[in-house]
Design a protein around this motif. Structure first.
Motif, mmCIF file in Angstrom:
data_model
loop_
_atom_site.group_PDB
_atom_site.id
_atom_site.type_symbol
_atom_site.label_atom_id
_atom_site.label_comp_id
_atom_site.label_asym_id
_atom_site.label_seq_id
_atom_site.Cartn_x
_atom_site.Cartn_y
_atom_site.Cartn_z
ATOM 1 N N GLY A 1 0.987 -1.394 0.326
ATOM 2 C CA GLY A 1 -0.078 -0.099 0.264
ATOM 3 C C GLY A 1 0.975 1.261 0.056
ATOM 4 O O GLY A 1 0.483 2.149 -0.486
ATOM 5 N N VAL A 2 1.866 1.088 0.743
ATOM 6 C CA VAL A 2 3.012 2.382 0.696
ATOM 7 C C VAL A 2 3.445 1.821 -0.257
ATOM 8 O O VAL A 2 3.529 2.957 -1.708
ATOM 9 C CB VAL A 2 3.986 2.171 1.936
ATOM 10 N N GLY B 1 -3.045 5.793 5.713
ATOM 11 C CA GLY B 1 -2.072 6.270 4.998
ATOM 12 C C GLY B 1 -1.105 7.574 6.306
ATOM 13 O O GLY B 1 0.554 7.701 5.429
ATOM 14 N N ARG B 2 -2.157 8.333 6.397
ATOM 15 C CA ARG B 2 -0.808 9.239 7.100
ATOM 16 C C ARG B 2 0.374 8.716 8.239
ATOM 17 O O ARG B 2 1.234 9.193 8.109
ATOM 18 C CB ARG B 2 -1.972 10.359 8.418
ATOM 19 N N VAL B 3 0.171 7.637 8.721
ATOM 20 C CA VAL B 3 0.750 7.142 9.698
ATOM 21 C C VAL B 3 2.064 6.958 9.085
ATOM 22 O O VAL B 3 3.264 7.071 9.680
ATOM 23 C CB VAL B 3 0.869 5.479 10.607
ATOM 24 N N PHE B 4 1.956 6.825 7.863
ATOM 25 C CA PHE B 4 3.217 7.093 6.553
ATOM 26 C C PHE B 4 3.231 8.460 5.778
ATOM 27 O O PHE B 4 4.417 8.708 4.709
ATOM 28 C CB PHE B 4 3.291 5.672 5.663
ATOM 29 N N VAL B 5 2.220 9.353 6.789
ATOM 30 C CA VAL B 5 2.631 10.376 5.710
ATOM 31 C C VAL B 5 2.470 10.636 3.716
ATOM 32 O O VAL B 5 3.247 10.910 3.025
ATOM 33 C CB VAL B 5 3.674 11.502 5.948
ATOM 34 N N GLY C 1 -6.617 13.763 6.799
ATOM 35 C CA GLY C 1 -6.128 12.368 7.971
ATOM 36 C C GLY C 1 -5.487 12.895 8.468
ATOM 37 O O GLY C 1 -5.283 11.868 9.613
ATOM 38 N N VAL C 2 -4.626 13.571 8.682
ATOM 39 C CA VAL C 2 -3.771 14.750 9.708
ATOM 40 C C VAL C 2 -4.581 14.382 11.410
ATOM 41 O O VAL C 2 -4.091 13.922 12.542
ATOM 42 C CB VAL C 2 -3.087 15.984 9.212
ATOM 43 N N MET C 3 -6.499 14.436 11.672
ATOM 44 C CA MET C 3 -6.312 14.117 12.161
ATOM 45 C C MET C 3 -6.601 12.802 13.106
ATOM 46 O O MET C 3 -7.292 12.126 13.827
ATOM 47 C CB MET C 3 -8.053 15.120 13.357
#
Lengths: 334, 334, 334
Positions: free
Chosen positions: C38-39, C186-190, C239-241
């Motif tokens: 996915g990344v 996804g945001r966890v991996f920016v 997704g930042v929140m």
């Protein structure tokens, strides 16, 4: 337990000089004598501040009935003295009447260093970590920030790292190596006099050849890294990049870890990390106007020791048995 | 174990009031009653916020099956209430619809205070240290910084320390001492009403004469220091310099250390240190726009207790036996 | 102990993929495979950086003779890989010659991650806390701040939270929920690619339905909170929140606490707290130009676990027995 002179007229100076040596992890009064002479050569005021802070801290520690062995090993003269010297150097420019004010602040630093040093040493023992300069830096920041209660003077401005410089660096020569490393020793006391650095190296050598070797390796690594990454050459010459890796290499290469080719590699990895941490902290602390001094080294030593406790690669010297690298190697079981 | 009223209608208010008293380390509902009355006199909204936050925290702690003795000693009503009061005061100016929004935030603070307080108390026990206001300040900062998610309101602007002032200070008179000290008590709740301060002092006196004495000594020290260092007089009058040394002197002078002339000296050294830390933290936190409130006191109390654990000079009261100074002195072995 | 493939050609990739899964607390190579796919879909460079950093860290950990079980569980491939990915993403814009420089930095991150991760894991065990991403974030900050030694690039500028936006938010629709939650993964991996988020969710589901459920609940909570507090809608869509509450809900809902309706409530309270902490830290770190990334989650997980250790309400899974939520429920005594 270290044997301190039984003559009370000699034991007190001996404790003070052991405290000076402890800045480079050398518990040896002759090392301390040579180092403080080196500092005095560059700034007699800095040497006086160290001895004044160290004296006050030792007396207060005695009065508080702190651990006698720690007192004799120079733990309090080290931390009271070092905070005194640093406060003197950083706070001086902000003072109207430096002689009186500095004397007050240096003595205040000496008093406050006692509970902070003793308490943090006690607390960190649970993790088998030395407090090292951590209490010194905490107290330095508190005093620096507290001195100016409206508008922080920018003490971080004292770091050559943050000064503007042209994009193109002058060439690296033998002078870069020579001054970069010698000034790295002096920079620990915020002194910029190459003879000071050389005397400090001699002082270390008097106590431990291993420590002197590790110090030189740490210093070389910082210049090498600067060269590889294209650091602006005059920054390196000030020694600001070398002081933390020098101390880190000494601490990890024989003092807190048993000396071996593996601990040399491990210590140099720590020295490398300390360069990154130093640059990072200088930048992070800039908005608050505070200097990082030797805190990067302390944090790196903690990280590497905590890691080392879990690795089969290196072995930590029990904190209560730390003397000097050569002594550690004589112990049975090594 | 403290005996709490068996009548459930009375036990809950008793727990709330014990929580109020705990702000000054006094586990006594009458002390709490007098203090909250003093706060209400200056700002009924602040008193309501404290009681609301304390109620929510106590209920959540019960629901989470937290340690019953801690609940009854007012640990959760203290920390939920105090964070509620502080959030209310600092966040109020940033709100469009304060009544609704503050109620939400104060209740949120009360809920979140429970795991934070219980967890940190648990973790710090390993070092024989009280969590004191540490969870309160951490939560306060998180909520304040979180309230405004673009551009931080400058909550540190609330500190009179950072305001501009002329170079020449007005003369110090008896009013400096009177208002400086009384407002120091009120300042703990960010209130500026001299009667509030006097009532708090009376409240402390109801529970412990030693604590009241130490509070006054801590307050006097801060004014004395201001006088010696030429601090601008109107700053002192706001009590902003006195609140941390007052709390530090109370905590170290009899509450966490057995009371003796030695612990009085040690507590006053701590009070002195807390003044430096307070000024330093106010300045260091200014770029982030956060208030230091009582965190300097907490850090100093930790440092002095950790140090005290290693000194023969003072003796720490075991955390599980902390009640009040006069009680501690009755124990056998003292 | 986890059984790792005995074929050495397979065991190394398996360790790498377990490390990928560990970012979402899933010790499962298939989960890791789906996540890294996915990344890579969104940024093949980010995936390469993860695998490169993870490979270096695993090799160094072997060389240092770190705990073999931790290596096989992907502890080092996780932290070396994750720091590599984050360094690559944040530092990329500041580089002249990204391919060479990033390779050096990603490898450096991988090496340094080993003592830091092993040491902090060891130290935090005394409080029964997992180190989680703490070493990753510390190292990320050190490297980011160290990369630029004059004038910090504003890495926090990467946070959509700090961007200017109009006062009036667009309406919340199903798209807010869909993209807000998927991008939170996804945001966890920016990464900002909805398919990446969906694949991560599928990856988690492969290992644990409970973790997948908790992740979705955490994500929903963040959108709900944004809705209630009137957060600007496009911020939520990035997704930042959601990333911090998603991870918090997974960690507390079954992984570190035994799964029950009570731990669901407790985990969601933690998720709520993590949103506040995330906003607060983003704002607090802005003057230093550093990104908060997943540190808010780590701190909240620590707070909630420390609290949970003192409450009868929830029960912590012993750290040495942490596998996956479904496994934990099979254990006798539950």
């Amino acid at each position: 337990m270290i044997e301190v002179s039984k003559n009370p007229l000699l034991s007190f100076p001996e404790i003070l000089l052991r405290g000076v040596g402890q800045v480079f992890f050398q518990n040896n009064p002759w090392t301390g004598l040579i180092i403080i002479a080196g500092v005095a050569l560059s700034s007699w005021m800095a040497a006086v501040d160290f001895l004044l802070g160290g004296t006050v801290a030792t007396l207060v520690a005695r009065w508080f009935r702190a651990d006698e062995e720690s007192i004799r090993n120079g733990l309090f003269s080290f931390s009271g003295g070092y905070v005194g010297l640093l406060v003197g150097i950083f706070a001086h420019p902000a003072m109207d009447n430096p002689v009186v004010e500095l004397t007050v602040y240096v003595m205040l630093g000496g008093v406050l260093a006692v509970p902070l040093t003793s308490g943090l040493t006690h607390a960190l023992k649970r993790l088998d970590l030395p407090a090292a300069m951590f209490p010194v830096v905490v107290l330095l920041w508190a005093i620096l920030a507290g001195i100016l209660n409206t508008g922080l003077a920018d003490f971080s401005a004292a770091s050559p790292l943050l000064a503007d410089h042209p994009d193109i660096s002058p060439a690296y020569t033998w002078k870069t190596w020579f001054f970069g490393i010698t000034n790295g020793f002096g920079r620990v006391f915020v002194q910029l006099h190459p003879v000071t650095g050389l005397l400090i190296l001699v002082g270390i050598l008097v106590n431990s050849r291993i420590s002197a070797l590790m110090a030189l390796l740490g210093g070389c690594l910082s210049i090498l890294l600067g060269y590889v990454f294209g650091q602006y050459e005059p920054i390196l010459r000030t020694g600001v990049m070398s002081s933390n890796p020098i101390l880190t290499a000494v601490a990890l290469g024989g003092v807190y870890l048993y000396f071996s080719w593996r601990s040399v590699i491990y210590a140099l990895l720590g020295a490398l990390l300390s360069i990154w941490f130093m640059v990072a902290m200088t930048v992070i602390l800039a908005p608050m106007g505070l200097p990082a001094t030797v805190l990067p080294m302390v944090l790196v030593v903690w990280i590497m020791l905590l890691g080392g406790q879990t690795f089969g690669f290196v072995e930590q010297v029990p904190l209560s048995e730390v003397t000097k690298p050569e002594e550690h190697m004589k112990h049975p079981g090594r």
